[in-house]
Write a protein that holds these residues in place. Structure first.
Motif, PDB file in Angstrom:
ATOM      1  N   MET A   1     -63.555  49.237  16.150  1.00  0.00           N
ATOM      2  CA  MET A   1     -64.747  48.389  16.216  1.00  0.00           C
ATOM      3  C   MET A   1     -65.122  48.034  17.645  1.00  0.00           C
ATOM      4  O   MET A   1     -66.183  47.548  17.918  1.00  0.00           O
ATOM      5  CB  MET A   1     -64.519  47.106  15.424  1.00  0.00           C
ATOM      6  CG  MET A   1     -63.590  46.119  16.106  1.00  0.00           C
ATOM      7  SD  MET A   1     -63.388  44.635  15.147  1.00  0.00           S
ATOM      8  CE  MET A   1     -64.337  43.456  16.099  1.00  0.00           C
ATOM      9  N   LEU A   2     -64.208  48.285  18.590  1.00  0.00           N
ATOM     10  CA  LEU A   2     -64.512  47.952  19.985  1.00  0.00           C
ATOM     11  C   LEU A   2     -64.801  49.215  20.786  1.00  0.00           C
ATOM     12  O   LEU A   2     -64.635  49.244  21.993  1.00  0.00           O
ATOM     13  CB  LEU A   2     -63.346  47.187  20.607  1.00  0.00           C
ATOM     14  CG  LEU A   2     -62.985  45.875  19.915  1.00  0.00           C
ATOM     15  CD1 LEU A   2     -61.780  45.226  20.565  1.00  0.00           C
ATOM     16  CD2 LEU A   2     -64.171  44.907  19.947  1.00  0.00           C
ATOM     17  N   GLU A   3     -65.255  50.260  20.067  1.00  0.00           N
ATOM     18  CA  GLU A   3     -65.480  51.530  20.782  1.00  0.00           C
ATOM     19  C   GLU A   3     -66.593  51.396  21.819  1.00  0.00           C
ATOM     20  O   GLU A   3     -66.693  52.201  22.730  1.00  0.00           O
ATOM     21  CB  GLU A   3     -65.759  52.674  19.787  1.00  0.00           C
ATOM     22  CG  GLU A   3     -67.096  52.634  19.089  1.00  0.00           C
ATOM     23  CD  GLU A   3     -67.059  51.726  17.859  1.00  0.00           C
ATOM     24  OE1 GLU A   3     -68.056  51.705  17.143  1.00  0.00           O
ATOM     25  OE2 GLU A   3     -66.047  51.038  17.609  1.00  0.00           O
ATOM     26  N   GLY A   4     -67.433  50.379  21.662  1.00  0.00           N
ATOM     27  CA  GLY A   4     -68.531  50.198  22.611  1.00  0.00           C
ATOM     28  C   GLY A   4     -68.102  49.559  23.925  1.00  0.00           C
ATOM     29  O   GLY A   4     -68.886  49.459  24.861  1.00  0.00           O
ATOM     30  N   THR A   5     -66.853  49.105  23.992  1.00  0.00           N
ATOM     31  CA  THR A   5     -66.411  48.423  25.204  1.00  0.00           C
ATOM     32  C   THR A   5     -66.153  49.433  26.323  1.00  0.00           C
ATOM     33  O   THR A   5     -65.485  50.436  26.118  1.00  0.00           O
ATOM     34  CB  THR A   5     -65.113  47.638  24.923  1.00  0.00           C
ATOM     35  OG1 THR A   5     -65.337  46.815  23.785  1.00  0.00           O
ATOM     36  CG2 THR A   5     -64.735  46.775  26.111  1.00  0.00           C
ATOM     37  N   HIS A 374     -63.712  39.926  25.405  1.00  0.00           N
ATOM     38  CA  HIS A 374     -64.427  41.122  25.836  1.00  0.00           C
ATOM     39  C   HIS A 374     -64.156  41.403  27.314  1.00  0.00           C
ATOM     40  O   HIS A 374     -63.932  42.546  27.722  1.00  0.00           O
ATOM     41  CB  HIS A 374     -65.931  40.931  25.604  1.00  0.00           C
ATOM     42  CG  HIS A 374     -66.759  42.123  25.967  1.00  0.00           C
ATOM     43  ND1 HIS A 374     -66.674  43.324  25.296  1.00  0.00           N
ATOM     44  CD2 HIS A 374     -67.680  42.310  26.943  1.00  0.00           C
ATOM     45  CE1 HIS A 374     -67.521  44.189  25.836  1.00  0.00           C
ATOM     46  NE2 HIS A 374     -68.133  43.602  26.845  1.00  0.00           N
ATOM     47  N   PHE A 396     -57.626  43.934  17.634  1.00  0.00           N
ATOM     48  CA  PHE A 396     -58.554  45.062  17.783  1.00  0.00           C
ATOM     49  C   PHE A 396     -58.455  45.678  19.182  1.00  0.00           C
ATOM     50  O   PHE A 396     -58.552  46.885  19.346  1.00  0.00           O
ATOM     51  CB  PHE A 396     -59.984  44.612  17.498  1.00  0.00           C
ATOM     52  CG  PHE A 396     -60.164  44.104  16.094  1.00  0.00           C
ATOM     53  CD1 PHE A 396     -59.988  44.964  15.010  1.00  0.00           C
ATOM     54  CD2 PHE A 396     -60.467  42.776  15.840  1.00  0.00           C
ATOM     55  CE1 PHE A 396     -60.127  44.507  13.711  1.00  0.00           C
ATOM     56  CE2 PHE A 396     -60.602  42.310  14.546  1.00  0.00           C
ATOM     57  CZ  PHE A 396     -60.433  43.171  13.474  1.00  0.00           C
TER      58      PHE A 396
END
Lengths: 457, 478
Positions: A1-5, A374, A396
């Motif tokens: 779910m944190l692939e956008g980081t 984040h 996560f």
């Protein structure tokens, strides 16, 4: 779910992504649950109360009871006086608590409800039964964090209850700070061991870790009693654990009843626990029993056994300011290297203190108050670490970066141990060390190629 | 003993007596009201309602405009699964501080939105207003328009300050917000046999199971709203011929808007239990009036039931005669649960909801057995009282009820948003039976004092028959 980081850090001024804190009222609710037969009351919309209860229930796996003023559009225009008076009337007639502990919310703070005035009116109107008490704490959600709310509530206990009869008693007040019920239980065990008489306030043990006895107790048989809270004014010393959570309470008590105060860090790890034991020993004019000395010895023994696996390991950690100061100190004792330390709670002084602790082992450690998960995630993407520590929300990040993860802090919503086993004291230190090395070893055992798997570690 | 723990000392709040009703009592029943101040209500607020309904739209940005707490407490707490984008599982907040409370938070909101949209490139953005936003005078609508112009995506305000009411009023705000997207997408490839699934949130992947049923019989599912939701699906959902509305509490308003503006008829359905799932599929098939379609639907129902019904038998054996209490969010779920429990040989002795309407409760009264207690907007003491009085074996509820049930030595099944296994559809019924049986028949209850006492009582009663009567009348419950 944190692939956008991404690893490229964005300096943000305007927003929070995946917070490392929550709001004041939940801290006030948690503290109030540590008072015997106390009903926490949320003066705001009913969602706040439901949210805090659910959140605490997810963490403690226990029933959490609290009432709400159930604000409506009308109340948000004309103020919450009528709502609170109706609420108090209902609470006393149906739930029959000894104390109602009112805390505000962002809504009632912005409206500007004068809670002491409403309490006074309620007393005049005979809404509050003889011998029962209504107290309040201001806990605006837009200031500080959940820990601030806990601190404000603890101060309110002092301001409303502490009385000085003029006769000083041979008793120490222990303000435990925001720790788990199991931790409070452990602190009491240590104090018993050293042989001092104490009053612990608040005390959520036996409230939020109550046994299954086949009944639903709205007020479990635990928590500091009103009589004890009153008596805190006659103690000869107050020990506040965790500066952010406990300083305001012990200082207020010093001002109000002339009880000298001492603020210590939370007793996590060797030296912080030493300081706590030492303070008790001095206060009680006793000596440390050999049982406790042996506990300390067993912790140090385990640290030496495991030192080859902990020494030099880089750690990313996030949580609440008081927890972090003590936990990071323990990590340094273990030879580990804090690489980034993040809290969501604002605090420049805290940043300075952290730097003093970490500088001897890592001058380049990133220390950030008023930040979020984040940010921490972006940073460790570019600067890999060996271990991540923090509350459940860290899982996560740990999964995305494939880093061993040790849960610590509030909230922990996906494991069960924190409610049963302390992290404070020497025994708590052993538990933390076990968890850290387990996390390392489990990863190795899982990932090492067959020919490299070690039987003995 | 503490006064608050003995059953006979538990009263119902005076203001609440009309919200508790026993089947067969003939008394009036009140619901759909605001919670009494001072009650330990299990209900949440309008903000919570709109947030939980919209958040499964996975490729949208969801930002909470307010102090930090509101964004934290509903951060990823529902297992609404997405098959692609996971953006919805992050928590974004303007984290309003004292300064903004005094001088306004508009600037911060605008900056935050522009930054986030630039970084995450979402398909649309939803901006949730919390309690204090209205009070400090932020014009969220204006900011949304401005950011929309600058970023080129739809930025939609959700008018959901908590004090507006219960979750229900939040549902309405959510429907209004979602509706702003409807009608802006291409519908040219939508087939004549097409539906939207409203109020299906894809908890534990349930939407995927249900969608597959319809696709197998030749009905196109245009949009599941909002489970595994996508902005583009919402844009073109007006092209569907029928709306199936599952969680009626949350989505009735959207179905009304779709009827009003696009003349799409809607049917209330449930996908819980064999009976209701079959009925839902037949309802859709019947709507299109194609006998072949209906045949395919019947074939599917036959196949699926044949697959799972035999396995249900073993559970029925274990569960027969056990008594259940349920306290859930919406009423339609309660209906299905009563039927499903009955299918397992169990009896519902207490049924309640947080947000049921008068119409809902009428229906609930009809399907329940005589003696069943029905409550609206209940609280822990009340629930505990009825659990004791009715000697309940299983409690079905949400996060706040679970530990209460456990403390009393009563089994529990989460049928709320924190359930971890799919309970919908034919397969879901098997999961439900399994979950219920695993909790209700857990060996742990032999150590729970209430059970131990009850067993001791029954043992002594079987030794001397006449003792039973006198003990029951005297002591009430063992």
């Amino acid at each position: 779910m944190l692939e956008g980081t991404t690893a490229e850090i964005r300096e943000r001024k305007a927003l929070r992504v995946n917070p490392a804190k929550t709001c004041q009222p939940i801290g006030a609710m948690y503290a109030s649950l540590g008072v015997n037969k106390c009903m926490p009351h949320s003066h705001g919309s009913q969602g706040c109360c439901a949210y805090h209860r659910s959140h605490l229930t997810r963490h403690h796996k226990e029933p959490v009871v609290a009432t709400t003023s159930s604000f409506t559009e009308g109340a948000s225009v004309f103020g919450g006086l009528a709502n609170l008076k109706t609420a108090l009337n209902n609470i006393f007639s149906i739930y029959d608590p000894e104390v109602v502990s009112v805390h505000t919310t962002c809504l009632s703070e912005v409206i500007g409800d004068d809670i002491p005035m409403i309490i006074k009116k309620s007393i005049e109107d005979g809404i509050i039964p003889e011998g029962k008490t209504v107290i309040h704490a201001n806990t605006p959600s837009f200031v500080g964090s959940h820990v601030t709310g806990f601190a404000n509530q603890c101060k309110a206990f002092v301001d409303y209850f502490a009385e000085s009869t003029g006769e000083t008693k041979n008793v120490v007040n222990i303000f435990p700070g925001w720790v788990e019920p199991a931790d409070m239980r452990e602190l009491k065990r240590l104090a018993d061991g050293v042989g001092v008489e104490y009053i612990m306030a608040p005390d959520t043990s036996d409230v939020l870790d109550s046994p299954l006895d086949g009944e639903y107790h709205m007020y479990p048989d635990g928590g500091v009693t009103v009589a004890e809270l009153k008596a805190t004014g006659d103690s000869f010393l107050s020990v506040g654990l965790g500066p952010l959570a406990s300083t305001s309470a012990v200082e207020s008590l010093e001002k109000k009843c002339k009880v000298p105060s001492k603020v210590l860090e939370l007793p996590i790890g060797v030296q912080a626990t030493d300081a706590f034991i030492d303070a008790l020993r001095l206060a009680g004019d006793t000596s440390v029993p050999s049982e406790i000395e042996k506990e300390r010895g067993r912790l140090v023994d385990m640290m030496s056994d495991m030192s080859q696996y902990t020494h030099g390991k880089k750690v990313a950690i996030f949580g609440d300011p008081d927890h972090l100061v003590s936990m990071v100190s323990f990590l340094v004792e273990l030879g580990m290297v804090p690489a980034i330390v993040v809290t969501g709670t604002p605090g420049k002084k805290w940043e300075k203190k952290m730097k003093e602790i970490i500088d001897p082992v890592n001058e380049d450690c990133v220390i950030k108050a008023f930040s979020d998960i984040h940010y921490l995630h972006q940073w460790i993407k570019a600067n890999p670490v060996d271990l991540l520590m923090g509350n459940t929300y860290g899982k996560f990040v740990a999964k995305t970066e494939d880093v061993p993860f040790v849960r610590f802090g509030f909230p922990i919503m996906d494991r069960v141990g924190h409610r049963a086993f302390p992290t404070v004291g020497y025994q708590g230190g052993m538990r933390i060390l076990e968890k850290i090395t387990d996390a390392f070893f489990d990863k190795r055992d899982r990932e090492d190629p067959d020919h490299e798997i070690e039987l003995v570690l | 003993m503490d006064s608050a723990t003995t059953p006979d000392a538990i009263h119902v709040l005076d203001d609440r007596t009309d919200q508790v009703w026993t089947k067969g009592s003939g008394k009036a029943f009140k619901c759909d009201t605001k919670s009494t101040a001072g009650s330990v209500t299990q209900r949440a607020c309008a903000f919570c309602g709109s947030r939980v309904v919209l958040y499964p739209i996975a490729d949208a940005l969801h930002i909470v405009h307010g102090p930090i707490g509101c964004a934290v407490y509903n951060w990823d707490i529902r297992g609404a699964l997405s098959s692609g984008s996971q953006l919805h599982r992050n928590s974004f907040s303007t984290d309003l501080a004292e300064k903004e409370v005094v001088f306004g938070g508009e600037q911060k909101l605008e900056k935050s939105l522009l930054e986030l949209i630039e970084f995450y490139k979402p398909k649309a953005a939803f901006v949730y207003s919390t309690c204090i936003v209205g009070l400090i005078g932020d014009d969220v609508e204006r900011i949304c328009k401005s950011v929309s112009r600058k970023s080129g995506i739809d930025v939609i305000p959700v008018d959901s300050p908590g004090f507006k009411g219960t979750k229900k009023s939040g549902y309405q705000a959510a429907c209004e917000a979602a509706f702003r997207l409807v009608g802006t997408g291409d519908t040219s490839d939508i087939k004549p046999y097409s539906i939207n699934l409203l109020g299906e949130f894809n908890i534990a992947g349930e939407a995927w199971m249900i969608k597959e049923y319809f696709e197998r019989i030749g009905i196109q599912v245009v949009a599941t709203i909002t489970g595994d939701g996508r902005v583009d699906d919402l844009r073109r959902c007006h092209g569907a011929s029928l709306n199936l509305v599952q969680c009626s509490g949350s989505m009735t308003h959207l179905s009304k808007l779709l009827k009003q503006h696009y003349d799409i008829p809607s049917e209330r359905v449930s996908f819980f239990g064999f009976e209701d799932t079959a009925r839902a599929i037949y309802t859709a098939a019947e709507h299109f009036g194609d006998p072949e379609l209906m045949e395919r639907a019947q074939e599917l129902v036959r196949t699926e039931i044949a697959k799972y019904a035999p396995q249900l038998k073993q559970y029925k054996k274990q569960l027969k005669g056990k008594k259940a209490a349920l306290y859930v969010g919406g009423a339609f779920k309660a209906f299905s649960l009563v039927l499903a429990l009955r299918a397992l040989g169990m009896k519902t002795v207490l049924a309640g909801t947080q947000t049921g309407s008068a119409e809902d409760y009428e229906q609930l009264k009809e399907i329940c057995d005589p003696g069943t207690v029905i409550v609206d907007d209940s609280n822990p003491l009340e629930l505990a009282k009825f659990v004791l009085e009715k000697d309940v074996d299983l409690f079905i509820g949400g996060v706040k009820e679970r530990p209460i049930a456990f403390k009393m030595g009563v089994a529990f099944c989460d049928h709320n948003h924190e359930r971890k296994i799919p309970l919908a559809g034919f397969e879901g019924m098997l999961h439900f039976a399994d979950e219920v049986a695993r909790s209700a028949c857990s060996p742990v209850w032999q150590f729970a004092p209430r059970r131990a006492q009850a067993k001791a009582f029954l043992d002594s009663a079987s030794q001397s028959d006449f003792a039973t009567e006198s003990t029951t009348t005297e002591g009430g419950k063992a």
